[in-house]
Design a protein around this motif. Structure first.
Motif: not given
Length: 65
Positions: A16-17, A23-28
């Motif tokens: 995922l990183m 860029s598609n992953i929510a900040e939280e």
């Protein structure tokens, strides 16, 4: 990780990183995933094989504790 799959969680966190998904992953959620990547624990529970009573073929048994 309550299921004991820390090694698997680490592998998916690495995936995922990757730059194309980051860029598609929510900040939280990104902060939690980054923490998993920074502090890897690659231990996995051992899978237990059990022999079938009729045909003697081994299969994985589910262990619930």
């Amino acid at each position: 990780m309550e299921a004991g799959l820390k090694g698997t969680a680490y592998q998916w966190a690495l995936a995922l990183m990757a730059p194309e998904y980051r860029s598609n992953i929510a900040e939280e959620h990104r902060k939690k995933i980054e923490t998993i990547v920074r502090k890897p624990t690659k231990e996995e529970p051992e899978e237990r094989l059990t022999a079938c009573l009729f045909c003697r073929v081994f299969y994985y048994s589910l262990v619930i504790s």
